[in-house]
Design an enzyme around this catalytic site. Sequence first.
Site, PDB file in Angstrom:
ATOM      1  N   LYS A 183       0.861  -1.193   0.000  1.00 18.46           N
ATOM      2  CA  LYS A 183       0.000   0.000   0.000  1.00 18.46           C
ATOM      3  C   LYS A 183       0.892   1.236   0.000  1.00 18.46           C
ATOM      4  O   LYS A 183       1.485   1.610   1.010  1.00 18.46           O
ATOM      5  CB  LYS A 183      -0.866  -0.016   1.265  1.00 18.46           C
ATOM      6  CG  LYS A 183      -2.215   0.677   1.138  1.00 18.46           C
ATOM      7  CD  LYS A 183      -2.171   2.130   0.764  1.00 18.46           C
ATOM      8  CE  LYS A 183      -1.971   3.019   1.974  1.00 18.46           C
ATOM      9  NZ  LYS A 183      -1.883   4.456   1.620  1.00 18.46           N
ATOM     10  N   GLY A 235       6.254   4.776   8.609  1.00 18.79           N
ATOM     11  CA  GLY A 235       5.454   6.002   8.607  1.00 18.79           C
ATOM     12  C   GLY A 235       5.560   6.687   9.947  1.00 18.79           C
ATOM     13  O   GLY A 235       6.558   6.540  10.657  1.00 18.79           O
ATOM     14  N   SER A 236       4.522   7.416  10.288  1.00 21.84           N
ATOM     15  CA  SER A 236       4.583   8.242  11.490  1.00 21.84           C
ATOM     16  C   SER A 236       4.419   7.402  12.756  1.00 21.84           C
ATOM     17  O   SER A 236       3.803   6.329  12.740  1.00 21.84           O
ATOM     18  CB  SER A 236       3.491   9.299  11.434  1.00 21.84           C
ATOM     19  OG  SER A 236       2.234   8.657  11.363  1.00 21.84           O
ATOM     20  N   THR A 237       4.946   7.915  13.852  1.00 26.24           N
ATOM     21  CA  THR A 237       4.826   7.238  15.144  1.00 26.24           C
ATOM     22  C   THR A 237       3.354   7.124  15.550  1.00 26.24           C
ATOM     23  O   THR A 237       2.924   6.109  16.082  1.00 26.24           O
ATOM     24  CB  THR A 237       5.655   8.001  16.191  1.00 26.24           C
ATOM     25  OG1 THR A 237       7.035   7.876  15.804  1.00 26.24           O
ATOM     26  CG2 THR A 237       5.478   7.448  17.592  1.00 26.24           C
ATOM     27  N   GLY A 240       1.825   4.374  13.612  1.00 27.22           N
ATOM     28  CA  GLY A 240       2.486   3.139  14.063  1.00 27.22           C
ATOM     29  C   GLY A 240       1.896   2.634  15.373  1.00 27.22           C
ATOM     30  O   GLY A 240       1.663   1.433  15.544  1.00 27.22           O
ATOM     31  N   GLU A 257       8.772   0.984  11.398  1.00 28.49           N
ATOM     32  CA  GLU A 257       9.847   1.967  11.180  1.00 28.49           C
ATOM     33  C   GLU A 257       9.174   3.320  11.265  1.00 28.49           C
ATOM     34  O   GLU A 257       8.461   3.715  10.341  1.00 28.49           O
ATOM     35  CB  GLU A 257      10.472   1.795   9.786  1.00 28.49           C
ATOM     36  CG  GLU A 257      11.019   0.419   9.508  1.00 28.49           C
ATOM     37  CD  GLU A 257      12.472   0.267   9.921  1.00 28.49           C
ATOM     38  OE1 GLU A 257      13.035   1.226  10.480  1.00 28.49           O
ATOM     39  OE2 GLU A 257      13.018  -0.827   9.696  1.00 28.49           O
ATOM     40  N   CYS A 291      13.256  10.367   7.709  1.00 30.14           N
ATOM     41  CA  CYS A 291      13.013   9.936   9.094  1.00 30.14           C
ATOM     42  C   CYS A 291      14.291  10.005   9.920  1.00 30.14           C
ATOM     43  O   CYS A 291      14.252  10.281  11.105  1.00 30.14           O
ATOM     44  CB  CYS A 291      12.457   8.527   9.103  1.00 30.14           C
ATOM     45  SG  CYS A 291      13.441   7.408   8.112  1.00 30.14           S
ATOM     46  N   GLU A 388       9.183  16.140  15.306  1.00 29.55           N
ATOM     47  CA  GLU A 388       9.706  15.941  13.962  1.00 29.55           C
ATOM     48  C   GLU A 388       9.092  17.006  13.042  1.00 29.55           C
ATOM     49  O   GLU A 388       7.871  17.076  12.911  1.00 29.55           O
ATOM     50  CB  GLU A 388       9.284  14.542  13.516  1.00 29.55           C
ATOM     51  CG  GLU A 388      10.005  14.037  12.316  1.00 29.55           C
ATOM     52  CD  GLU A 388       9.597  12.606  11.998  1.00 29.55           C
ATOM     53  OE1 GLU A 388       8.425  12.237  12.218  1.00 29.55           O
ATOM     54  OE2 GLU A 388      10.468  11.866  11.516  1.00 29.55           O
TER      55      GLU A 388
HETATM   56  P1  NAP Z   1       1.859   8.267   7.879  1.00 24.16           P
HETATM   57  O1  NAP Z   1       0.798   9.266   7.829  1.00 24.16           O
HETATM   58  O2  NAP Z   1       2.006   7.440   9.091  1.00 24.16           O
HETATM   59  O3  NAP Z   1       1.625   7.319   6.602  1.00 24.16           O
HETATM   60  C1  NAP Z   1       2.441   6.230   6.282  1.00 24.16           C
HETATM   61  C2  NAP Z   1       1.631   5.240   5.475  1.00 24.16           C
HETATM   62  O4  NAP Z   1       0.585   4.699   6.272  1.00 24.16           O
HETATM   63  C3  NAP Z   1       0.948   5.846   4.265  1.00 24.16           C
HETATM   64  O5  NAP Z   1       0.898   4.887   3.236  1.00 24.16           O
HETATM   65  C4  NAP Z   1      -0.444   6.125   4.814  1.00 24.16           C
HETATM   66  O6  NAP Z   1      -1.404   6.229   3.814  1.00 24.16           O
HETATM   67  C5  NAP Z   1      -0.672   4.916   5.674  1.00 24.16           C
HETATM   68  N1  NAP Z   1      -1.660   5.094   6.733  1.00 24.16           N
HETATM   69  C6  NAP Z   1      -2.198   6.246   7.235  1.00 24.16           C
HETATM   70  N2  NAP Z   1      -3.069   5.964   8.222  1.00 24.16           N
HETATM   71  C7  NAP Z   1      -3.095   4.613   8.360  1.00 24.16           C
HETATM   72  C8  NAP Z   1      -3.792   3.704   9.232  1.00 24.16           C
HETATM   73  N3  NAP Z   1      -4.629   4.136  10.164  1.00 24.16           N
HETATM   74  N4  NAP Z   1      -3.560   2.380   9.101  1.00 24.16           N
HETATM   75  C9  NAP Z   1      -2.691   1.929   8.184  1.00 24.16           C
HETATM   76  N5  NAP Z   1      -2.009   2.727   7.332  1.00 24.16           N
HETATM   77  C10 NAP Z   1      -2.201   4.063   7.419  1.00 24.16           C
HETATM   78  O7  NAP Z   1       3.277   8.877   7.628  1.00 24.16           O
HETATM   79  P2  NAP Z   1       3.705   9.881   6.468  1.00 24.16           P
HETATM   80  O8  NAP Z   1       3.303  11.236   6.887  1.00 24.16           O
HETATM   81  O9  NAP Z   1       3.272   9.356   5.162  1.00 24.16           O
HETATM   82  O10 NAP Z   1       5.295   9.711   6.490  1.00 24.16           O
HETATM   83  C11 NAP Z   1       6.109  10.471   7.279  1.00 24.16           C
HETATM   84  C12 NAP Z   1       6.516   9.699   8.526  1.00 24.16           C
HETATM   85  O11 NAP Z   1       7.178   8.484   8.186  1.00 24.16           O
HETATM   86  C13 NAP Z   1       7.501  10.469   9.355  1.00 24.16           C
HETATM   87  O12 NAP Z   1       7.122  10.441  10.710  1.00 24.16           O
HETATM   88  C14 NAP Z   1       8.807   9.725   9.158  1.00 24.16           C
HETATM   89  O13 NAP Z   1       9.727   9.857  10.187  1.00 24.16           O
HETATM   90  C15 NAP Z   1       8.355   8.339   8.967  1.00 24.16           C
HETATM   91  N6  NAP Z   1       9.356   7.555   8.232  1.00 24.16           N
HETATM   92  C16 NAP Z   1      10.061   6.603   8.909  1.00 24.16           C
HETATM   93  C17 NAP Z   1      11.023   5.865   8.266  1.00 24.16           C
HETATM   94  C18 NAP Z   1      11.807   4.811   8.993  1.00 24.16           C
HETATM   95  O14 NAP Z   1      12.424   3.995   8.354  1.00 24.16           O
HETATM   96  N7  NAP Z   1      11.787   4.794  10.304  1.00 24.16           N
HETATM   97  C19 NAP Z   1      11.278   6.080   6.912  1.00 24.16           C
HETATM   98  C20 NAP Z   1      10.553   7.061   6.242  1.00 24.16           C
HETATM   99  C21 NAP Z   1       9.580   7.785   6.925  1.00 24.16           C
HETATM  100  P3  NAP Z   1      -1.735   7.672   3.145  1.00 24.16           P
HETATM  101  O15 NAP Z   1      -0.451   8.381   2.926  1.00 24.16           O
HETATM  102  O16 NAP Z   1      -2.358   7.284   1.880  1.00 24.16           O
HETATM  103  O17 NAP Z   1      -2.604   8.377   4.120  1.00 24.16           O
END
Ligand code: NAP
Length: 478
Positions: A183, A235-237, A240, A257, A291, A388
């Site tokens: 996804k 994705g975001s904490t 997660g 992650e 991240c 962040e």
């Molecule tokens: P996000 O809002 O958590 O989204 C990540 C993914 O999860 C997207 O595909 C999102 O879909 C999906 N998603 C959203 N709500 C969900 C739910 N309730 N259940 C399942 N999936 C869901 O994060 P983001 O804003 O896209 O990314 C930025 C974050 O990712 C930052 O906090 C960054 O630090 C972190 N990150 C971490 C790493 C690592 O390796 N630790 C690497 C890269 C990024 P949609 O986008 O379609 O809403």
Amino acid sequence: MTAFTYAPAPERVRPRLRERYGLFIGGRWTAPEDDRFMETINPADETRIADVAYGSTADVDRAVRAARKGYERWSALKPADRAKYVYRIARTITERSRELAVLESLDGGKPIRESRDFDVPASAAHFFYHAGWADKLEWAIRGGASPQPIGVCGQIVPWNFPLLMAAWKMAPALACGNAVVLKPAETTPLTALALAEIIAQADLPPGVVNVVTGDGATGAALVDHAGVDKIAFTGSTEVGKRIARSTAGSGKRLTLELGGKAANVIFADAPMDQAVEGIVQGIYFNQGHVCCAGSRLLVEESVHDEVVDRLTNRIRTLRLGDPLDKNTDIGAINSRVQLDKIRELVHSGIEQGATLVQAECELPARGFFFPASFFTNVHPSHRIAREEIFGPVLSIMTFRTPDEAIEKANNTPYGLSAGVWAAEGSKNMWVAQHLRAGVVWCNTFNKFDPSSPFGGYKESGFGREGGVHGLHEYLTLA
Ligand code: NAP
Ligand code: MG
């Protein structure tokens, strides 16, 4: 900084774009069941690029069922044969690398230099590396056990490294004999869909890889599906934590992650030219949408003014503008939502008393842009020191002793990465050992290799991606 110019954009390769993308399920492109589509736009000019299917719960269900069938065939293949398919994916990414780089920059806003020289080759490298493991998995587990695949893996990735995060997840899953439902993020689905085309080109058995586009609700449907054996999430904490709650007690394996607020620690004896480049690389790479970005700079007090002067001069030379221009250093912010989040946190930094330094720069009239920025006079309690920002904004603080540096560096709920800059190897190693971070770079920053495990402590999540440790996340001894 120079202003954004539209013409002539040097990159002229036309990626193969469709008007409308369906879902990739069971080896075929299919329409979403309720016929809903969403737009993906170019964040550098806000124009529509293509329509992409909105995957519903019913579509996720179809994909998971297809993956189960795919899994039966894939896991029964001889490991050396699975390896051939994974190699074929790696080679096809390499063959289509220029097109993939353009697509990544178009859809997500990152400079073409980065997608061309980093994202795409690193994605191919990940498949090459894991193809090599496919028939050697018994060597990945100590004690002579016979590792088995887990089954159907739901993989959810963010928008900052769309192709690379998909590769980080898919390559080890496939090499270990699992099937995948991927996804991608709502704002950056195009390279994941190109990867689906590559999977079809590589002729993998139907259902081994499925790509379901959509939004957070699509991701949640995948997390909740009873037919999924493992969830791998980047994705975001915040999201997660939600996923950890909803998978608790379900028997699903989980790796997370999540976010980070990495300290980049500069000692007075550090090689200063390299350190300043390391600071720039640490925070302005991919507009700070990283991240593991070095977003908290901890500088030894005696060199604070020198570092600030050098950085002030250096950010003036960064070119902000068209992501498809090969000279661009700072591309577009990925979305309006993210731009608003950056602005809000920068505003809080000013309100709480920190000093903002920004390169003079005319921003393009359209698209989402934010200039390279940093804050001095930051207090550890400020929001810009704790949260962040996920943008090109650095928070600078000082320390006097190595102990104080370590204490400040570890004073965060996150623990994904960190950097140390010092002349002596022994000091670097001593500090690195005391930092509670999954990755610590010494006299460098943001370096990655498929053989090196990546992942966090504390609220940055658990599990590792890459290397032998990453294989364990896709194997079971049961
Ligand atoms: P996000 O809002 O958590 O989204 C990540 C993914 O999860 C997207 O595909 C999102 O879909 C999906 N998603 C959203 N709500 C969900 C739910 N309730 N259940 C399942 N999936 C869901 O994060 P983001 O804003 O896209 O990314 C930025 C974050 O990712 C930052 O906090 C960054 O630090 C972190 N990150 C971490 C790493 C690592 O390796 N630790 C690497 C890269 C990024 P949609 O986008 O379609 O809403
Ligand atoms: Mg987009």
